[in-house]
Design a protein around this motif. Structure first.
Motif, PDB file in Angstrom:
ATOM      1  N   ALA A   1       0.821  -1.219   0.000  1.00 48.13           N
ATOM      2  CA  ALA A   1       0.000   0.000   0.000  1.00 48.13           C
ATOM      3  C   ALA A   1       0.850   1.263   0.000  1.00 48.13           C
ATOM      4  N   GLY A   2       1.969   1.235  -0.722  1.00 44.30           N
ATOM      5  CA  GLY A   2       2.798   2.425  -0.850  1.00 44.30           C
ATOM      6  C   GLY A   2       3.382   2.929   0.449  1.00 44.30           C
ATOM      7  N   GLY A   3       3.612   2.020   1.394  1.00 44.30           N
ATOM      8  CA  GLY A   3       4.193   2.408   2.683  1.00 44.30           C
ATOM      9  C   GLY A   3       3.166   2.612   3.781  1.00 44.30           C
ATOM     10  N   ARG A   4       1.878   2.607   3.431  1.00 42.65           N
ATOM     11  CA  ARG A   4       0.847   2.874   4.436  1.00 42.65           C
ATOM     12  C   ARG A   4       0.682   1.731   5.434  1.00 42.65           C
ATOM     13  N   LEU A   5       0.915   0.501   4.992  1.00 45.71           N
ATOM     14  CA  LEU A   5       0.798  -0.630   5.918  1.00 45.71           C
ATOM     15  C   LEU A   5       1.816  -0.500   7.057  1.00 45.71           C
ATOM     16  N   ALA A   6       3.021  -0.095   6.715  1.00 45.32           N
ATOM     17  CA  ALA A   6       4.053   0.079   7.734  1.00 45.32           C
ATOM     18  C   ALA A   6       3.649   1.179   8.714  1.00 45.32           C
ATOM     19  N   ALA A   7       3.125   2.270   8.193  1.00 44.86           N
ATOM     20  CA  ALA A   7       2.707   3.373   9.060  1.00 44.86           C
ATOM     21  C   ALA A   7       1.589   2.939   9.996  1.00 44.86           C
ATOM     22  N   GLN A   8       0.644   2.167   9.489  1.00 40.71           N
ATOM     23  CA  GLN A   8      -0.458   1.686  10.322  1.00 40.71           C
ATOM     24  C   GLN A   8       0.062   0.770  11.426  1.00 40.71           C
ATOM     25  N   GLN A   9       1.037  -0.078  11.084  1.00 40.73           N
ATOM     26  CA  GLN A   9       1.604  -0.991  12.073  1.00 40.73           C
ATOM     27  C   GLN A   9       2.358  -0.228  13.160  1.00 40.73           C
ATOM     28  N   VAL A  10       3.184   0.724  12.754  1.00 41.87           N
ATOM     29  CA  VAL A  10       3.975   1.474  13.729  1.00 41.87           C
ATOM     30  C   VAL A  10       3.067   2.340  14.604  1.00 41.87           C
ATOM     31  N   LYS A  11       2.044   2.914  14.018  1.00 45.35           N
ATOM     32  CA  LYS A  11       1.082   3.721  14.787  1.00 45.35           C
ATOM     33  C   LYS A  11       0.517   2.921  15.960  1.00 45.35           C
ATOM     34  N   ALA A  12       0.263   1.630  15.750  1.00 49.56           N
ATOM     35  CA  ALA A  12      -0.391   0.802  16.762  1.00 49.56           C
ATOM     36  C   ALA A  12       0.582   0.183  17.772  1.00 49.56           C
TER      37      ALA A  12
ATOM     38  N   PRO B   1       2.583  -0.637  20.988  1.00 52.46           N
ATOM     39  CA  PRO B   1       2.430  -0.313  22.414  1.00 52.46           C
ATOM     40  C   PRO B   1       3.607   0.515  22.926  1.00 52.46           C
ATOM     41  N   ALA B   2       3.373   1.264  23.981  1.00 52.85           N
ATOM     42  CA  ALA B   2       4.379   2.187  24.510  1.00 52.85           C
ATOM     43  C   ALA B   2       5.661   1.498  24.947  1.00 52.85           C
TER      44      ALA B   2
ATOM     45  N   PRO C   1       6.251   6.158  17.044  1.00 57.14           N
ATOM     46  CA  PRO C   1       4.819   6.192  17.334  1.00 57.14           C
ATOM     47  C   PRO C   1       4.528   7.170  18.465  1.00 57.14           C
ATOM     48  N   ALA C   2       3.326   7.731  18.470  1.00 55.91           N
ATOM     49  CA  ALA C   2       2.944   8.696  19.500  1.00 55.91           C
ATOM     50  C   ALA C   2       2.996   8.081  20.892  1.00 55.91           C
ATOM     51  N   SER C   3       2.921   6.747  20.985  1.00 52.07           N
ATOM     52  CA  SER C   3       2.952   6.065  22.286  1.00 52.07           C
ATOM     53  C   SER C   3       4.333   6.082  22.943  1.00 52.07           C
ATOM     54  N   MET C   4       5.391   6.385  22.170  1.00 55.06           N
ATOM     55  CA  MET C   4       6.746   6.345  22.730  1.00 55.06           C
ATOM     56  C   MET C   4       6.954   7.532  23.673  1.00 55.06           C
TER      57      MET C   4
END
Length: 319
Positions: free
Chosen positions: A68-79, A81-82, A254-257
């Motif tokens: 998906a043009g890099g979007r799958l990686a972004a979705q995975q990293v977004k999720a 855990p901290a 990720p924002a959780s970090m």
């Protein structure tokens, strides 16, 4: 005495920061890349990751998650855990373009990620095949106006930065531009060299080998000054068109970090990018190294979005 006390406090804080940086990270670090091994973004992750292994005192593993043009990686990293140590290397296609053209990209670049460090830039260029009888950009634009049905411009993927740069080129030059998306740079170059495609826009590292081999001609590059790797090629501005643009790769967390961990990783990556040996390796790969703080990276992203958002939105592109 107050001045001495303040000096002691500052020295103590500096020593504590240095000691913290010297401590190993609390577990292995994953660097996620949204593309297959071997591409430019993957090379960036591995060049920096190799040095981080030594500086952080923990294993650093590059994990390729194409799709998906890099979007799958972004979705995975977004999720993530901290408690996990993970970074993503991404380019403007993932962090600027996708959220503008997809109704739901699955992430918000500003809300779901921390910008960590901007590590390299790259240029775009316009190249012609031997079948197009021009040697300078103004002649190409005249040829395109005279041959509107033949003047297809190939790009490595629809929705990519080369795609939008080709549209930007057409808008600036007031030349109708028919952009043809391919499945990767190799397919573009095959058709260009074979004479099936007259014009292409791609990144510098892709175009230079064909130019040097005499199989195609780069007419202009998108930087603000001529590249040391191709001093014979003018910038677009030198060629008479007020146009400049760069792509880039940067690290994101990720924002959780936790903020203190993001700050440490940013400092370590910036230090890696200031090392002469790292800069040499990037230069050898025909990439322009950048050593950037978190604040500088955030400012770059803000300016980049301001430059490209109007181009993407007015293009009417729909995936």
């Amino acid at each position: 005495m107050k001045a001495l006390s303040r000096l002691v406090t500052l020295i103590g804080a500096a020593l504590l920061a240095a000691a913290a940086s010297a401590q190993p990270l609390d577990g292995p670090l994953r660097i996620v890349v949204g593309y297959a091994p071997g591409g430019a973004t993957d090379r960036v992750a591995r060049l920096v990751g190799d040095r981080l292994t030594q500086k952080l005192g923990v294993p650093v593993v590059v994990e390729n998650k194409p799709g998906a043009g890099g979007r799958l990686a972004a979705q995975q990293v977004k999720a993530t855990p901290a408690g996990q140590n993970v970074l993503m290397v991404a380019n403007p296609a993932v962090m600027v373009v996708a959220p503008l053209v997809f109704k739901d990209s699955g992430y918000d670049p500003e809300r779901d990620f921390h910008a960590v460090s901007h590590v390299n830039d790259y240029e775009f260029g316009v190249v012609v095949s031997g079948a197009v009888p021009v040697k300078e950009l103004p002649h190409l634009l005249a040829w395109m106006r005279a041959n509107p049905t033949k003047a297809n411009v190939g790009v490595p993927a629809t929705g990519s930065l080369p795609h939008f740069f080709a549209l930007m080129l057409g808008q600036k030059a007031q030349v109708p531009t028919e952009v043809v998306g391919y499945r990767g740079s190799a397919a573009v170059m095959t058709d260009l060299i074979g004479g099936q495609l007259p014009i292409a826009v791609d990144t510098f590292d892709v175009l230079l080998p064909q130019h040097e081999a005499g199989k195609a001609r780069i007419l202009a590059m998108s930087g603000t000054k001529r590249s040391a790797f191709a001093p014979d090629v003018p910038t677009f501005k030198e060629a008479g068109l007020d146009l400049s643009a760069l792509g880039w790769n940067a690290f994101f967390a990720p924002a959780s970090m936790p903020a203190e961990k993001v700050d440490r990783l940013a400092r370590e990556i910036e230090a890696v990018m200031r090392e002469p040996e790292t800069q040499r390796k990037f230069t050898d790969a025909k990439m322009m190294p950048v050593a950037s703080t978190r604040a500088q990276t955030e400012a770059m992203l803000k300016a980049y979005r301001a430059q490209w958002a109007p181009v993407v939105k007015t293009s009417g592109y729909q995936p």
